[in-house]
Design a protein around this motif. Structure first.
Motif, PDB file in Angstrom:
ATOM      1  N   VAL A   1       0.839  -1.207   0.000  1.00  0.00           N
ATOM      2  CA  VAL A   1       0.000   0.000   0.000  1.00  0.00           C
ATOM      3  C   VAL A   1       0.869   1.250   0.000  1.00  0.00           C
ATOM      4  O   VAL A   1       0.631   2.191  -0.761  1.00  0.00           O
TER       5      VAL A   1
ATOM      6  N   GLU B   1       0.538   3.982  -3.035  1.00  0.00           N
ATOM      7  CA  GLU B   1      -0.483   4.966  -2.668  1.00  0.00           C
ATOM      8  C   GLU B   1      -0.324   6.301  -3.382  1.00  0.00           C
ATOM      9  O   GLU B   1      -1.281   7.071  -3.467  1.00  0.00           O
TER      10      GLU B   1
ATOM     11  N   GLN C   1     -11.815  -3.841   3.292  1.00  0.00           N
ATOM     12  CA  GLN C   1     -11.052  -2.605   3.153  1.00  0.00           C
ATOM     13  C   GLN C   1     -10.723  -2.330   1.685  1.00  0.00           C
ATOM     14  O   GLN C   1     -10.821  -1.194   1.219  1.00  0.00           O
ATOM     15  N   ALA C   2     -10.340  -3.359   0.947  1.00  0.00           N
ATOM     16  CA  ALA C   2     -10.014  -3.182  -0.470  1.00  0.00           C
ATOM     17  C   ALA C   2     -11.237  -2.727  -1.261  1.00  0.00           C
ATOM     18  O   ALA C   2     -11.133  -1.827  -2.111  1.00  0.00           O
TER      19      ALA C   2
ATOM     20  N   THR D   1     -13.801  -1.031  -0.157  1.00  0.00           N
ATOM     21  CA  THR D   1     -14.048   0.361   0.222  1.00  0.00           C
ATOM     22  C   THR D   1     -13.056   1.299  -0.456  1.00  0.00           C
ATOM     23  O   THR D   1     -13.438   2.318  -1.045  1.00  0.00           O
ATOM     24  N   ASP D   2     -11.777   0.944  -0.384  1.00  0.00           N
ATOM     25  CA  ASP D   2     -10.732   1.796  -0.979  1.00  0.00           C
ATOM     26  C   ASP D   2     -10.896   1.911  -2.486  1.00  0.00           C
ATOM     27  O   ASP D   2     -10.804   3.011  -3.049  1.00  0.00           O
TER      28      ASP D   2
ATOM     29  N   THR E   1     -13.956   3.972  -3.524  1.00  0.00           N
ATOM     30  CA  THR E   1     -13.665   5.394  -3.315  1.00  0.00           C
ATOM     31  C   THR E   1     -12.773   5.936  -4.425  1.00  0.00           C
ATOM     32  O   THR E   1     -13.038   7.017  -4.980  1.00  0.00           O
ATOM     33  N   LEU E   2     -11.739   5.198  -4.763  1.00  0.00           N
ATOM     34  CA  LEU E   2     -10.854   5.626  -5.861  1.00  0.00           C
ATOM     35  C   LEU E   2     -11.611   5.716  -7.181  1.00  0.00           C
ATOM     36  O   LEU E   2     -11.404   6.657  -7.959  1.00  0.00           O
TER      37      LEU E   2
END
Length: 194
Positions: free
Chosen positions: A78, A82, A133-134, A136-137, A140-141
């Motif tokens: 990450v 990032e 989590q992935a 969600t991330d 969002t991206l």
């Protein structure tokens, strides 16, 4: 002041943290040389010069050790990607890193498969949280990418994120079986299709 003069943890605690890190760092080497089945706690301890009792001091089980190797590698991955702007930029960079470490991909895939069986709650909890989590991330991206480009999508971006994760993991399994599979290239194709 030199780097050796920099204050930091001292004494038994610092040595324990350092030893734990050495165990994590060397576990993938053991997996690479002996395979997953040959990477028992006892075998890992012997290969890296740590007693079985010392390993049990740091990790309650083989599963706990292997999950911690993956957790640490995830954190490193990450941090490494990032700064990249989009989901597929990050995924292709991760794919390119992963193909340089087949033992890591083997560990991930094997532990993921085992996590669905009872008795592997540590792995199950790790992967459940990791996928949540992935999703969600990535969602969002994807929303940010759409907003930045002025585009709109009627697709449920949480489901799109799940699809992307499934593609990535499935491509890694195919690559383990056939090294001609181009994970990064296929992800870019998926990006164009989506």
């Amino acid at each position: 002041m030199s780097s050796s003069d920099t204050p930091g943890p001292r004494g038994p605690y610092a040595k324990g943290v350092q030893r734990r890190q050495e165990i994590l760092d060397q576990t993938l080497e053991v997996i690479e040389s002996r395979g997953i089945d040959g990477a028992s706690l006892r075998a890992i301890g012997e290969a890296i010069g740590v007693s079985h009792a010392a390993l049990r001091h740091y990790f309650s089980s083989r599963e706990a050790l292997l999950v911690e190797v993956l957790r640490q590698r995830d954190q490193e991955s990450v941090r490494a990607v990032e700064h990249l702007p989009g989901v597929f930029d990050r995924l292709t960079a991760s794919a390119n890193d992963n193909v340089r470490e087949p033992a890591l991909v083997t560990l991930y895939t094997t532990l993921l498969g085992a996590s669905v069986e009872s008795g592997n709650e540590t792995a199950r909890d790790f992967f459940s949280a990791r996928f949540e989590q992935a999703r969600t991330d990535f969602a969002t991206l994807l929303r940010d990418e759409l907003a930045a480009s002025g585009r709109h999508s009627d697709a449920d971006l949480d489901q799109v994120a799940s699809l992307i994760i499934a593609a990535f993991d499935g491509l890694q399994v195919q690559w383990l079986l056939d090294r001609r599979i181009d994970i990064a290239g296929t992800l870019r194709l998926l990006e164009r299709v989506l």
